[in-house]
Motif scaffolding. Structure first.
Motif, PDB file in Angstrom:
ATOM      1  N   UNK A   1       0.831  -1.194   0.000  1.00  0.00           N
ATOM      2  CA  UNK A   1       0.000   0.000   0.000  1.00  0.00           C
ATOM      3  C   UNK A   1       0.876   1.258   0.000  1.00  0.00           C
ATOM      4  N   UNK A   2       1.494   1.501  -1.168  1.00  0.00           N
ATOM      5  CA  UNK A   2       2.334   2.673  -1.329  1.00  0.00           C
ATOM      6  C   UNK A   2       1.904   3.428  -2.579  1.00  0.00           C
ATOM      7  N   UNK A   3       2.059   4.751  -2.598  1.00  0.00           N
ATOM      8  CA  UNK A   3       1.625   5.536  -3.760  1.00  0.00           C
ATOM      9  C   UNK A   3       2.453   5.223  -4.995  1.00  0.00           C
ATOM     10  N   UNK A   4       1.886   5.544  -6.141  1.00  0.00           N
ATOM     11  CA  UNK A   4       2.534   5.236  -7.414  1.00  0.00           C
ATOM     12  C   UNK A   4       3.254   6.460  -7.972  1.00  0.00           C
ATOM     13  N   UNK A   5       4.055   6.207  -8.987  1.00  0.00           N
ATOM     14  CA  UNK A   5       4.708   7.245  -9.776  1.00  0.00           C
ATOM     15  C   UNK A   5       4.228   7.099 -11.211  1.00  0.00           C
ATOM     16  N   UNK A   6       3.871   8.210 -11.842  1.00  0.00           N
ATOM     17  CA  UNK A   6       3.491   8.170 -13.254  1.00  0.00           C
ATOM     18  C   UNK A   6       4.545   8.865 -14.094  1.00  0.00           C
ATOM     19  N   UNK A   7       5.033   8.165 -15.113  1.00  0.00           N
ATOM     20  CA  UNK A   7       5.916   8.748 -16.117  1.00  0.00           C
ATOM     21  C   UNK A   7       5.340   8.353 -17.475  1.00  0.00           C
ATOM     22  N   UNK A   8       4.865   9.322 -18.230  1.00  0.00           N
ATOM     23  CA  UNK A   8       4.240   9.025 -19.514  1.00  0.00           C
ATOM     24  C   UNK A   8       2.993   8.181 -19.323  1.00  0.00           C
ATOM     25  N   UNK A   9       2.921   7.058 -20.020  1.00  0.00           N
ATOM     26  CA  UNK A   9       1.777   6.151 -19.912  1.00  0.00           C
ATOM     27  C   UNK A   9       2.023   4.997 -18.953  1.00  0.00           C
TER      28      UNK A   9
END
Length: 344
Positions: free
Chosen positions: A196-204
């Motif tokens: 249960x940890x937040x995500x990282x978004x890079x592009x798609x």
């Protein structure tokens, strides 16, 4: 006809207000109280659009934590945000001006916008899932949006979980606020425990730390595919975090022996490359060799990470080495930053 003196002065005031730093919203609030004309100017939608595009990077307004299963909001500026009265157990993620919670009354997810105070209920996906191994991400779903000021628009929730306690294979489902429904699930035979940890978004791509920080789960938002990457160092004192580096690459940050290590993911199968080491003992003037240090969060789109040092929480700007104490009521295992432009 040439503009009048009043028009010229109003245009000049607008240019001055445009340059007020977004890092301290109280300055904008005080400016709005000067007179009705300044208040109208600051609340004008066109000025808001210009202001966001002029400054480009939404500032850090605070962060959310859920130590002892009670979500709390810690403001890093004189901002008006506070967690609403929800029966929430966990805070899961924050992207694009929204914060995602898991709640119990009723059971489900809640998407909250701290600046507009808007709350939207999201049902849990119609799939058997493990209550111990899941996470979720909230994202703006407007095509071509620059995410500078996308309040009130449609959003997606990406829910990632293990099938059950005995089957560690992973499934993903995506909820659309426009349809009000969950899409078909994507499944994978990857045997990784979802954390249960937040995500990282890079592009798609969405990146999640999984398997107690030993692997990174990659979800392709366009192709709906799942893959995994091993972290560069599994012997860190504390769990590392994923972050986007200055060149836009995927990075991992972790602490070992009072040093902050940064690794960069190289394409074409080249793997990880160590790219920076920061001596935290020197930078933070740490004399106690027994102090507990962990990197517990990052501000997406910047080079800022959060450090938990015993009960204190600091932000560290990687490039400049600038350190700021933002809380002293920790320690927290993870913090989820909230960024946005706050205008009166």
């Amino acid at each position: 006809m040439a503009p009048s003196l009043t028009e010229l002065l109003e245009e000049l005031v607008g240019e001055i207000l445009l340059r007020l730093s977004p890092d301290e919203p109280a300055d904008l609030l005080r400016a709005s109280l000067v007179c009705k004309r300044w208040c109208r100017l600051l609340s004008d939608p066109f000025f808001r659009l210009r202001y966001c595009r002029y400054h480009r990077t939404p500032p850090l307004l605070g962060f959310v934590h859920d130590e002892d299963n009670v979500p709390g909001f810690v403001s890093t500026v004189a901002s008006p945000c506070s967690v609403p009265a929800l029966d929430c157990r966990w805070v899961l993620d924050s992207h694009h001006g929204r914060i995602l919670f898991y709640c119990f009354a009723p059971t489900g997810l809640v998407v909250w916008d701290p600046l507009t105070r808007e709350q939207q209920q999201v049902p849990l996906p119609p799939y058997p899932y493990s209550h111990n191994h899941y996470t979720a991400t909230v994202l703006c779903s407007v095509a071509g949006c620059d995410h500078l000021d996308c309040h009130g628009g449609p959003f997606l929730v990406v829910f990632v979980a293990n099938h059950d306690e005995d089957d560690a294979s992973i499934w993903v489902s995506v909820y659309s606020s426009e349809t009000g429904a969950w899409g078909a699930s994507s499944t994978s035979e990857l045997k990784l425990a979802v954390d249960m940890f937040p995500s990282l978004r890079i592009g798609d791509a969405l990146y999640f730390m999984v398997d107690d920080g030993e692997s990174i789960l990659v979800y392709d938002l366009a192709g709906r595919g799942l893959s995994a990457i091993e972290v560069p160092n599994k012997e860190l004192e504390e769990r590392g975090i994923v972050m986007m580096l200055e060149d836009g690459r995927l990075g991992v940050a972790g602490v070992e022996d009072r040093r902050l290590y940064l690794w960069s993911w190289q394409e074409a199968g080249a793997g990880w490359k160590e790219c920076k080491i920061i001596e935290l003992a020197t930078l933070l003037a740490l004399s106690n060799t027994l102090v507990s240090i962990a990197v517990v969060g990052f501000v997406e789109g910047t080079d800022t990470v959060f450090l938990s040092i015993d009960a204190d929480i600091f932000t560290l700007k990687i490039k400049s080495g600038l350190v700021k104490k933002v809380d002293e009521n920790g320690p927290y295992s993870v913090v989820i930053p909230y960024t946005g432009f706050y205008l009166p």
